[in-house]
Design a protein around this motif. Structure first.
Motif, PDB file in Angstrom:
ATOM      1  N   UNK A 239       0.813  -1.207   0.000  1.00  0.00           N
ATOM      2  CA  UNK A 239       0.000   0.000   0.000  1.00  0.00           C
ATOM      3  C   UNK A 239       0.852   1.266   0.000  1.00  0.00           C
ATOM      4  N   UNK A 240       2.133   1.118   0.317  1.00  0.00           N
ATOM      5  CA  UNK A 240       3.013   2.271   0.419  1.00  0.00           C
ATOM      6  C   UNK A 240       4.132   2.269  -0.606  1.00  0.00           C
ATOM      7  N   UNK A 241       4.167   1.258  -1.451  1.00  0.00           N
ATOM      8  CA  UNK A 241       5.259   1.119  -2.422  1.00  0.00           C
ATOM      9  C   UNK A 241       4.698   1.176  -3.842  1.00  0.00           C
ATOM     10  N   UNK A 242       5.117   2.154  -4.603  1.00  0.00           N
ATOM     11  CA  UNK A 242       4.605   2.327  -5.961  1.00  0.00           C
ATOM     12  C   UNK A 242       5.129   1.261  -6.924  1.00  0.00           C
ATOM     13  N   UNK A 243       6.378   0.860  -6.762  1.00  0.00           N
ATOM     14  CA  UNK A 243       7.000  -0.077  -7.689  1.00  0.00           C
ATOM     15  C   UNK A 243       7.578  -1.260  -6.914  1.00  0.00           C
ATOM     16  N   UNK A 244       6.720  -2.243  -6.645  1.00  0.00           N
ATOM     17  CA  UNK A 244       7.143  -3.409  -5.879  1.00  0.00           C
ATOM     18  C   UNK A 244       8.208  -4.198  -6.632  1.00  0.00           C
ATOM     19  N   UNK A 245       7.966  -4.433  -7.902  1.00  0.00           N
ATOM     20  CA  UNK A 245       8.908  -5.220  -8.700  1.00  0.00           C
ATOM     21  C   UNK A 245      10.266  -4.523  -8.770  1.00  0.00           C
ATOM     22  N   UNK A 246      10.249  -3.215  -9.010  1.00  0.00           N
ATOM     23  CA  UNK A 246      11.498  -2.468  -9.080  1.00  0.00           C
ATOM     24  C   UNK A 246      12.256  -2.491  -7.765  1.00  0.00           C
ATOM     25  N   UNK A 247      11.531  -2.390  -6.665  1.00  0.00           N
ATOM     26  CA  UNK A 247      12.173  -2.445  -5.351  1.00  0.00           C
ATOM     27  C   UNK A 247      12.880  -3.781  -5.148  1.00  0.00           C
ATOM     28  N   UNK A 248      12.218  -4.856  -5.542  1.00  0.00           N
ATOM     29  CA  UNK A 248      12.820  -6.187  -5.377  1.00  0.00           C
ATOM     30  C   UNK A 248      14.003  -6.371  -6.320  1.00  0.00           C
ATOM     31  N   UNK A 249      13.811  -6.011  -7.574  1.00  0.00           N
ATOM     32  CA  UNK A 249      14.853  -6.272  -8.582  1.00  0.00           C
ATOM     33  C   UNK A 249      16.053  -5.337  -8.438  1.00  0.00           C
ATOM     34  N   UNK A 250      15.798  -4.071  -8.155  1.00  0.00           N
ATOM     35  CA  UNK A 250      16.872  -3.076  -8.211  1.00  0.00           C
ATOM     36  C   UNK A 250      17.485  -2.730  -6.859  1.00  0.00           C
ATOM     37  N   UNK A 251      16.690  -2.822  -5.810  1.00  0.00           N
ATOM     38  CA  UNK A 251      17.188  -2.393  -4.502  1.00  0.00           C
ATOM     39  C   UNK A 251      17.561  -3.554  -3.584  1.00  0.00           C
ATOM     40  N   UNK A 252      16.747  -4.602  -3.585  1.00  0.00           N
ATOM     41  CA  UNK A 252      16.977  -5.684  -2.627  1.00  0.00           C
ATOM     42  C   UNK A 252      17.869  -6.782  -3.190  1.00  0.00           C
ATOM     43  N   UNK A 253      17.617  -7.200  -4.427  1.00  0.00           N
ATOM     44  CA  UNK A 253      18.335  -8.365  -4.967  1.00  0.00           C
ATOM     45  C   UNK A 253      19.341  -8.025  -6.048  1.00  0.00           C
ATOM     46  N   UNK A 254      19.310  -6.810  -6.577  1.00  0.00           N
ATOM     47  CA  UNK A 254      20.229  -6.417  -7.647  1.00  0.00           C
ATOM     48  C   UNK A 254      20.139  -7.348  -8.851  1.00  0.00           C
ATOM     49  N   UNK A 255      18.924  -7.452  -9.394  1.00  0.00           N
ATOM     50  CA  UNK A 255      18.749  -8.253 -10.599  1.00  0.00           C
ATOM     51  C   UNK A 255      17.572  -9.194 -10.587  1.00  0.00           C
ATOM     52  N   UNK A 256      16.910  -9.319  -9.454  1.00  0.00           N
ATOM     53  CA  UNK A 256      15.762 -10.205  -9.363  1.00  0.00           C
ATOM     54  C   UNK A 256      16.024 -11.360  -8.420  1.00  0.00           C
ATOM     55  N   UNK A 257      14.962 -11.881  -7.835  1.00  0.00           N
ATOM     56  CA  UNK A 257      15.131 -12.993  -6.898  1.00  0.00           C
ATOM     57  C   UNK A 257      15.084 -14.320  -7.644  1.00  0.00           C
ATOM     58  N   UNK A 258      15.541 -15.351  -6.984  1.00  0.00           N
ATOM     59  CA  UNK A 258      15.572 -16.680  -7.602  1.00  0.00           C
ATOM     60  C   UNK A 258      14.180 -17.293  -7.690  1.00  0.00           C
ATOM     61  N   UNK A 259      13.370 -17.020  -6.668  1.00  0.00           N
ATOM     62  CA  UNK A 259      12.034 -17.619  -6.595  1.00  0.00           C
ATOM     63  C   UNK A 259      11.040 -16.565  -6.109  1.00  0.00           C
ATOM     64  N   UNK A 260       9.792 -16.738  -6.504  1.00  0.00           N
ATOM     65  CA  UNK A 260       8.710 -15.906  -5.981  1.00  0.00           C
ATOM     66  C   UNK A 260       7.467 -16.765  -5.855  1.00  0.00           C
ATOM     67  N   UNK A 261       6.695 -16.493  -4.823  1.00  0.00           N
ATOM     68  CA  UNK A 261       5.466 -17.241  -4.581  1.00  0.00           C
ATOM     69  C   UNK A 261       4.314 -16.269  -4.418  1.00  0.00           C
ATOM     70  N   UNK A 262       3.222 -16.487  -5.152  1.00  0.00           N
ATOM     71  CA  UNK A 262       2.011 -15.704  -4.910  1.00  0.00           C
ATOM     72  C   UNK A 262       1.002 -16.573  -4.167  1.00  0.00           C
ATOM     73  N   UNK A 263       0.533 -16.068  -3.045  1.00  0.00           N
ATOM     74  CA  UNK A 263      -0.477 -16.778  -2.262  1.00  0.00           C
ATOM     75  C   UNK A 263      -1.820 -16.069  -2.276  1.00  0.00           C
ATOM     76  N   UNK A 264      -1.894 -14.916  -2.968  1.00  0.00           N
ATOM     77  CA  UNK A 264      -3.082 -14.074  -2.891  1.00  0.00           C
ATOM     78  C   UNK A 264      -4.187 -14.489  -3.846  1.00  0.00           C
ATOM     79  N   UNK A 265      -3.822 -15.082  -4.974  1.00  0.00           N
ATOM     80  CA  UNK A 265      -4.804 -15.395  -5.997  1.00  0.00           C
ATOM     81  C   UNK A 265      -5.217 -14.188  -6.817  1.00  0.00           C
ATOM     82  N   UNK A 266      -4.543 -13.055  -6.608  1.00  0.00           N
ATOM     83  CA  UNK A 266      -4.845 -11.830  -7.352  1.00  0.00           C
ATOM     84  C   UNK A 266      -3.985 -11.791  -8.611  1.00  0.00           C
ATOM     85  N   UNK A 267      -4.606 -11.626  -9.769  1.00  0.00           N
ATOM     86  CA  UNK A 267      -3.884 -11.707 -11.034  1.00  0.00           C
ATOM     87  C   UNK A 267      -2.692 -10.761 -11.102  1.00  0.00           C
TER      88      UNK A 267
END
Length: 368
Positions: A239-267
């Motif tokens: 709710x507070x992050x405009x670019x979730x994917x960018x935060x993960x790829x560029x700030x936390x993992x520097x290129x993307x994570x190895x695995x991701x899991x969606x548990x929400x069922x939201x497309x």
């Protein structure tokens, strides 16, 4: 025998606790006096008929209890045994016989078709009209008849049996996706979308597996704080992050994570899970999800990614649930921190508070 059960009569209708008739156990079946049963989003999906199950039905598929009687040819259990109950399966198809009962070729008809593995139901109204069985157990009730193949013996006397119920679906789904199917490399990275029971179980399992970066994505600050206590190294408030994917790829993992899991069922979050993994990464769908539109070249094949669905954590419950209980005893899998108990009579309130996020895992107690 006459029992109390929460009956779903029509799509979207509240649960009604009423007297129903339960037939005695048949071959390879046991009668279980239910101690507790977890409340799961799959039950809600059936209640709303997003997943169609013939109605009326008695839902509930995360049950546990004590064996009260055994049917003919039962060899594994005796009266007085404590058991957890999981999904039904045929035991004779190729997938079952190659150690993947979660992918049983008859999974849908057994678990969602309203009948036991033998094609019949043990439940009926007091005037003899059939009531559908759910997941081969229907444990929103004081008693249930289940096939012994779906029951897991609980040998611990110092664990509250009521805790074991939700291990039969939600907990083993999240933990099993990590430990049974992904088997992440030590030091790898994983993002988990959704901080409910399934997501938290995946986070705890990722910590056990030795993932170096475990990213929890959710919208409830209290749940995100708990996620950090359970093993998440990073949290993202959606709710507070405009670019979730960018935060993960560029700030936390520097290129993307190895695995991701969606548990929400939201497309949208399924797409984000796929987008945040690196080249040759794997994204997993665990929630009941409708249509999702992706560009195969740009979002999947072009980066050699994998998008997979996993049912019930790719688990053999009789083997996996005891392993999780052992982790719990050793302080490595504190799933009890997710659970809030409700009296059976408060089933509708438990669903409301689970749906609203007031509690993470609601569990109904029939023994109080």
């Amino acid at each position: 025998m006459k029992i109390k059960a929460a009956v779903t009569h029509s799509a979207g209708a509240p649960f009604v606790i009423e007297d129903v008739e339960l037939a005695p156990p048949q071959k390879h079946e046991i009668l279980v006096k239910i101690t507790a049963c977890g409340v799961c989003h799959t039950d809600e999906a059936v209640q709303q008929q997003f997943i169609p199950v013939p109605l009326p039905a008695v839902l509930g598929h995360e049950g546990c209890g004590v064996v009260e009687a055994v049917g003919p040819e039962v060899t594994e259990f005796k009266v007085g045994d404590k058991v957890g109950i999981s999904f039904g399966y045929c035991g004779s198809c190729e997938n079952c016989m190659t150690a993947h009962p979660n992918a049983c070729e008859h999974f849908n008809e057994i678990n969602f078709g309203g009948v036991q593995p033998d094609g019949t139901t043990r439940l009926s109204t007091l005037d003899g009209k059939p009531i559908s069985t759910f997941f081969g157990q229907s444990t929103f009730a004081t008693h249930a008849v289940v096939n012994e193949a779906a029951a897991v013996k609980v040998d611990y006397d110092d664990i509250d049996l009521a805790l074991v119920g939700p291990m039969g679906c939600g907990i083993q789904t999240g933990a099993g996706a990590v430990l049974n199917r992904l088997c992440p490399k030590f030091g790898s990275s994983i993002a988990v979308y959704g901080c409910g029971t399934v997501g938290m179980s995946a986070i705890m399992a990722a910590k056990i597996a030795g993932c170096a970066k475990i990213i929890a994505v959710g919208g409830n600050p209290k749940s995100l704080e708990l996620a950090k206590e359970l093993g998440a190294t990073h949290t993202i408030n959606r709710k507070e992050t405009d670019d979730i994917v960018g935060t993960i790829r560029n700030e936390i993992t520097k290129g993307g994570c190895d695995y991701a899991i969606d548990t929400t069922g939201v497309a949208d979050f399924v797409k984000k899970a796929l987008a945040c993994v690196r080249f040759m990464g794997t994204a997993v769908v665990l929630g009941a999800t409708g249509d999702v539109t992706i560009n195969i070249q740009n979002e999947l094949m072009g980066d050699a990614k994998s998008l997979i669905g996993i049912v019930e954590g790719d688990s053999i419950p009789k083997l996996f649930i005891p392993k999780l209980l052992d982790y719990y005893k050793r302080g490595m899998f504190p799933f009890d921190r997710l659970i809030q108990f409700y009296p059976f009579e408060q089933i509708n309130e438990a669903f409301e508070e689970s749906h609203s996020g007031k509690c993470i895992k609601a569990v109904l107690r029939m023994d109080k």
